[in-house]
Design a protein around this motif. Structure first.
Motif, PDB file in Angstrom:
ATOM      1  N   TRP A 116      18.484 -24.406-138.123  1.00  0.00           N
ATOM      2  CA  TRP A 116      18.272 -24.899-139.343  1.00  0.00           C
ATOM      3  C   TRP A 116      17.790 -26.547-139.031  1.00  0.00           C
ATOM      4  CZ3 TRP A 116      21.401 -24.451-144.434  1.00  0.00           C
ATOM      5  CH2 TRP A 116      21.530 -23.094-144.708  1.00  0.00           C
ATOM      6  N   GLY A 117      18.213 -27.176-138.027  1.00  0.00           N
ATOM      7  CA  GLY A 117      17.932 -28.283-137.935  1.00  0.00           C
ATOM      8  C   GLY A 117      16.156 -28.481-137.431  1.00  0.00           C
ATOM      9  N   ALA A 118      15.891 -27.414-136.616  1.00  0.00           N
ATOM     10  CA  ALA A 118      14.519 -27.457-136.071  1.00  0.00           C
ATOM     11  C   ALA A 118      13.589 -27.671-137.296  1.00  0.00           C
ATOM     12  CB  ALA A 118      14.435 -26.374-135.241  1.00  0.00           C
ATOM     13  N   LYS A 119      13.923 -26.293-138.331  1.00  0.00           N
ATOM     14  CA  LYS A 119      13.106 -25.963-139.519  1.00  0.00           C
ATOM     15  C   LYS A 119      13.340 -27.389-140.348  1.00  0.00           C
ATOM     16  CE  LYS A 119      11.981 -22.000-138.495  1.00  0.00           C
ATOM     17  NZ  LYS A 119      12.313 -22.102-136.929  1.00  0.00           N
ATOM     18  N   ILE A 120      14.228 -28.172-140.573  1.00  0.00           N
ATOM     19  CA  ILE A 120      14.325 -29.167-141.326  1.00  0.00           C
ATOM     20  C   ILE A 120      13.409 -30.405-140.853  1.00  0.00           C
ATOM     21  CG2 ILE A 120      15.826 -30.956-142.456  1.00  0.00           C
ATOM     22  CD1 ILE A 120      17.785 -28.750-142.576  1.00  0.00           C
ATOM     23  N   HIS A 121      13.415 -30.495-139.286  1.00  0.00           N
ATOM     24  CA  HIS A 121      12.745 -31.469-138.663  1.00  0.00           C
ATOM     25  C   HIS A 121      11.238 -31.064-138.997  1.00  0.00           C
ATOM     26  CE1 HIS A 121      11.531 -34.401-135.606  1.00  0.00           C
ATOM     27  NE2 HIS A 121      10.916 -33.382-135.134  1.00  0.00           N
ATOM     28  N   HIS A 122      10.809 -30.027-139.299  1.00  0.00           N
ATOM     29  CA  HIS A 122       9.365 -29.704-139.138  1.00  0.00           C
ATOM     30  C   HIS A 122       8.999 -29.769-140.763  1.00  0.00           C
ATOM     31  CE1 HIS A 122       9.792 -28.221-135.129  1.00  0.00           C
ATOM     32  NE2 HIS A 122       8.410 -28.717-135.018  1.00  0.00           N
ATOM     33  N   GLY A 123       9.851 -30.049-141.500  1.00  0.00           N
ATOM     34  CA  GLY A 123       9.493 -30.156-142.988  1.00  0.00           C
ATOM     35  C   GLY A 123       9.695 -28.811-143.865  1.00  0.00           C
ATOM     36  N   ILE A 124      10.348 -27.901-143.307  1.00  0.00           N
ATOM     37  CA  ILE A 124      10.461 -26.680-143.746  1.00  0.00           C
ATOM     38  C   ILE A 124      11.937 -26.322-144.426  1.00  0.00           C
ATOM     39  CG2 ILE A 124      10.328 -23.960-143.436  1.00  0.00           C
ATOM     40  CD1 ILE A 124       8.461 -24.425-141.281  1.00  0.00           C
ATOM     41  N   TYR A 125      12.000 -26.838-145.343  1.00  0.00           N
ATOM     42  CA  TYR A 125      13.342 -26.727-146.369  1.00  0.00           C
ATOM     43  C   TYR A 125      12.939 -26.684-147.599  1.00  0.00           C
ATOM     44  CZ  TYR A 125      12.897 -31.787-146.648  1.00  0.00           C
ATOM     45  OH  TYR A 125      12.247 -33.119-146.734  1.00  0.00           O
ATOM     46  N   PRO A 126      13.854 -26.114-148.582  1.00  0.00           N
ATOM     47  CA  PRO A 126      13.661 -25.983-150.125  1.00  0.00           C
ATOM     48  C   PRO A 126      13.346 -27.506-150.878  1.00  0.00           C
ATOM     49  CG  PRO A 126      15.515 -24.529-149.390  1.00  0.00           C
ATOM     50  CD  PRO A 126      15.251 -25.466-148.183  1.00  0.00           C
ATOM     51  N   GLY A 127      12.458 -27.343-151.352  1.00  0.00           N
ATOM     52  CA  GLY A 127      11.930 -28.462-152.192  1.00  0.00           C
ATOM     53  C   GLY A 127      10.936 -29.798-151.349  1.00  0.00           C
ATOM     54  N   SER A 128      10.751 -29.304-150.094  1.00  0.00           N
ATOM     55  CA  SER A 128      10.030 -30.061-149.304  1.00  0.00           C
ATOM     56  C   SER A 128       8.555 -30.193-149.451  1.00  0.00           C
ATOM     57  CB  SER A 128      10.256 -29.919-147.830  1.00  0.00           C
ATOM     58  OG  SER A 128       9.540 -28.623-147.391  1.00  0.00           O
ATOM     59  N   HIS A 130       6.041 -30.188-147.644  1.00  0.00           N
ATOM     60  CA  HIS A 130       5.323 -29.339-146.794  1.00  0.00           C
ATOM     61  C   HIS A 130       5.544 -27.903-147.324  1.00  0.00           C
ATOM     62  CE1 HIS A 130       3.749 -27.254-142.977  1.00  0.00           C
ATOM     63  NE2 HIS A 130       4.797 -26.576-142.849  1.00  0.00           N
ATOM     64  N   LEU A 131       6.704 -27.457-147.521  1.00  0.00           N
ATOM     65  CA  LEU A 131       6.689 -26.188-148.103  1.00  0.00           C
ATOM     66  C   LEU A 131       5.858 -25.995-149.514  1.00  0.00           C
ATOM     67  CD1 LEU A 131       8.444 -23.651-147.088  1.00  0.00           C
ATOM     68  CD2 LEU A 131      10.196 -24.217-148.921  1.00  0.00           C
ATOM     69  N   GLN A 132       5.787 -26.953-150.252  1.00  0.00           N
ATOM     70  CA  GLN A 132       5.040 -26.611-151.516  1.00  0.00           C
ATOM     71  C   GLN A 132       3.409 -26.628-151.063  1.00  0.00           C
ATOM     72  OE1 GLN A 132       6.286 -26.411-154.356  1.00  0.00           O
ATOM     73  NE2 GLN A 132       8.384 -26.853-153.260  1.00  0.00           N
ATOM     74  N   THR A 133       3.008 -26.963-149.820  1.00  0.00           N
ATOM     75  CA  THR A 133       1.769 -26.536-149.430  1.00  0.00           C
ATOM     76  C   THR A 133       1.291 -25.307-148.742  1.00  0.00           C
ATOM     77  OG1 THR A 133       1.909 -27.544-147.244  1.00  0.00           O
ATOM     78  CG2 THR A 133       1.259 -29.181-148.952  1.00  0.00           C
ATOM     79  N   LEU A 134       2.429 -24.436-148.582  1.00  0.00           N
ATOM     80  CA  LEU A 134       2.232 -23.152-148.243  1.00  0.00           C
ATOM     81  C   LEU A 134       1.982 -22.112-149.332  1.00  0.00           C
ATOM     82  CD1 LEU A 134       5.255 -22.968-145.904  1.00  0.00           C
ATOM     83  CD2 LEU A 134       2.887 -23.493-145.118  1.00  0.00           C
ATOM     84  N   ALA A 135       1.645 -21.046-148.941  1.00  0.00           N
ATOM     85  CA  ALA A 135       1.365 -19.890-150.203  1.00  0.00           C
ATOM     86  C   ALA A 135       2.729 -19.358-150.679  1.00  0.00           C
ATOM     87  CB  ALA A 135       0.975 -18.695-149.456  1.00  0.00           C
ATOM     88  N   ASN A 136       2.492 -18.997-152.036  1.00  0.00           N
ATOM     89  CA  ASN A 136       3.650 -18.803-152.815  1.00  0.00           C
ATOM     90  C   ASN A 136       4.702 -17.734-152.151  1.00  0.00           C
ATOM     91  OD1 ASN A 136       2.870 -20.410-155.118  1.00  0.00           O
ATOM     92  ND2 ASN A 136       1.640 -18.641-155.914  1.00  0.00           N
ATOM     93  N   GLY A 137       4.128 -16.734-151.441  1.00  0.00           N
ATOM     94  CA  GLY A 137       4.979 -15.768-150.875  1.00  0.00           C
ATOM     95  C   GLY A 137       5.890 -16.581-149.778  1.00  0.00           C
ATOM     96  N   GLU A 138       5.223 -17.271-148.965  1.00  0.00           N
ATOM     97  CA  GLU A 138       5.719 -18.244-147.918  1.00  0.00           C
ATOM     98  C   GLU A 138       6.891 -19.213-148.575  1.00  0.00           C
ATOM     99  OE1 GLU A 138       3.462 -19.660-144.709  1.00  0.00           O
ATOM    100  OE2 GLU A 138       1.731 -18.783-145.421  1.00  0.00           O
ATOM    101  N   ASN A 139       6.547 -19.551-149.569  1.00  0.00           N
ATOM    102  CA  ASN A 139       7.580 -20.726-149.953  1.00  0.00           C
ATOM    103  C   ASN A 139       8.664 -19.631-150.796  1.00  0.00           C
ATOM    104  OD1 ASN A 139       8.928 -22.369-151.766  1.00  0.00           O
ATOM    105  ND2 ASN A 139       7.112 -23.275-152.600  1.00  0.00           N
ATOM    106  N   ILE A 140       8.579 -18.521-151.177  1.00  0.00           N
ATOM    107  CA  ILE A 140       9.554 -17.669-151.641  1.00  0.00           C
ATOM    108  C   ILE A 140      10.549 -17.300-150.645  1.00  0.00           C
ATOM    109  CG2 ILE A 140       9.993 -15.476-152.697  1.00  0.00           C
ATOM    110  CD1 ILE A 140       7.759 -15.996-154.555  1.00  0.00           C
ATOM    111  N   PHE A 141       9.672 -16.716-149.316  1.00  0.00           N
ATOM    112  CA  PHE A 141      10.585 -16.385-148.193  1.00  0.00           C
ATOM    113  C   PHE A 141      11.337 -17.357-147.781  1.00  0.00           C
ATOM    114  CE2 PHE A 141      10.857 -16.202-143.649  1.00  0.00           C
ATOM    115  CZ  PHE A 141      11.177 -14.827-143.304  1.00  0.00           C
ATOM    116  N   ASN A 143      12.668 -20.061-149.253  1.00  0.00           N
ATOM    117  CA  ASN A 143      13.646 -20.270-150.218  1.00  0.00           C
ATOM    118  C   ASN A 143      14.929 -19.085-150.148  1.00  0.00           C
ATOM    119  OD1 ASN A 143      13.472 -22.532-152.316  1.00  0.00           O
ATOM    120  ND2 ASN A 143      11.490 -21.880-151.789  1.00  0.00           N
ATOM    121  N   LEU A 144      14.396 -17.869-150.141  1.00  0.00           N
ATOM    122  CA  LEU A 144      15.295 -16.643-149.890  1.00  0.00           C
ATOM    123  C   LEU A 144      16.212 -16.868-148.669  1.00  0.00           C
ATOM    124  CD1 LEU A 144      13.209 -13.822-151.178  1.00  0.00           C
ATOM    125  CD2 LEU A 144      15.529 -14.817-152.205  1.00  0.00           C
TER     126      LEU A 144
END
Length: 264
Positions: A116-128, A130-141, A143-144
């Protein structure tokens, strides 16, 4: 009345083993319903965004996921062996195996923390952002992913607490403290009665001596200290039920691992 020792026989009712097992299975059924709903939600969105889910899964560390799967499978084996050892009366081996199960659960959480720490470090976490710039499906993935693996992580922590509590009950020196309020004047009139508290099988558990016949009520506090090497049967059902809970935690992860890590 002749002067001789009297015995007050009190029977301890056996634990409702079957009731305890049924209650645990009912609780586990609610856990299956909880994660079952999340799995259905995952299936719906995966059907809607198959390519986005494929691309998002490529961002996850499959090696760490596989390692955690191996860790949990091993922990299921150790808790099962711990139950078997306790059932055979080998208390020390049961404690070693149960302790190893708790350690493996901790290893799972440590690995998940770094993942999780590695993902958060790269800006991949709910509400980030970076995550908002991804496609809708990736964003949902993602978050799930955080919701389902996070909920599973909470269950791992609860499982560690449950197993740790059972470890304490098995490891401690067996002792039961019971307070029994009895009016003995109608049945015992000797100056030095001998009160015996007996278990269901007739073995003596505790003694109270030198009860004065002038007393109108006696409160008996009985300490039961059996052989530490012998198993308390109540601990076995506690360990069995906690083992069932731990197995369901492991089974849930076995479903989570391929859904998130192997769909690439």
């Amino acid at each position: 009345m002749s002067s001789h020792a009297h015995a007050l026989v009190l029977h301890k009712h056996p634990s409702d083993v079957e009731g305890a097992k049924i209650a645990m299975w009912m609780f586990l059924f609610t856990e299956v319903l909880l994660f079952g709903g999340l799995f259905i939600l995952y299936a719906i969105f995966r059907y809607m965004f198959p390519l986005d889910f494929h691309n998002a899964a490529a961002e996850l560390n499959t090696a760490l996921g596989a390692t955690n799967t191996l860790v949990l499978l091993t922990s299921s084996l150790t808790v099962a062996l711990s139950i078997e050892a306790l059932g055979r009366g080998n208390r020390k081996l049961s404690l070693w195996l149960l302790g190893l199960t708790i350690v493996l659960a901790g290893c799972f959480l440590v690995i998940k923390y770094f993942e999780w720490g590695a993902k958060i470090h790269h800006g991949i976490y709910p509400g980030s952002e970076h995550l908002q710039t991804l496609a809708n499906g990736e964003n949902i993935f993602f978050n799930l992913y955080y919701a389902m693996t996070g909920l599973h992580g909470i269950h791992v922590i609860v499982g560690m607490a449950v197993l740790g509590t059972v470890f304490y009950f098995i490891a401690r020196k067996p002792r039961n403290l019971e307070t029994i309020d009895i009016n003995i004047l109608d049945t015992i009139r000797d100056k030095n009665p001998r009160l015996a508290v007996l278990s269901e099988n007739g073995s003596e558990l505790g003694l109270v001596a030198d009860v004065d016949d002038a007393l109108e009520r006696v409160e008996v506090k009985m300490f039961f200290r059996p052989d530490p090497d012998k198993m308390d049967p109540r601990n076995h059902i506690k360990l069995e039920n906690s083992g069932l809970y731990w197995h369901i935690v492991d089974i849930i992860w076995i479903f989570l691992f391929p859904l998130f890590y192997l769909i690439t």
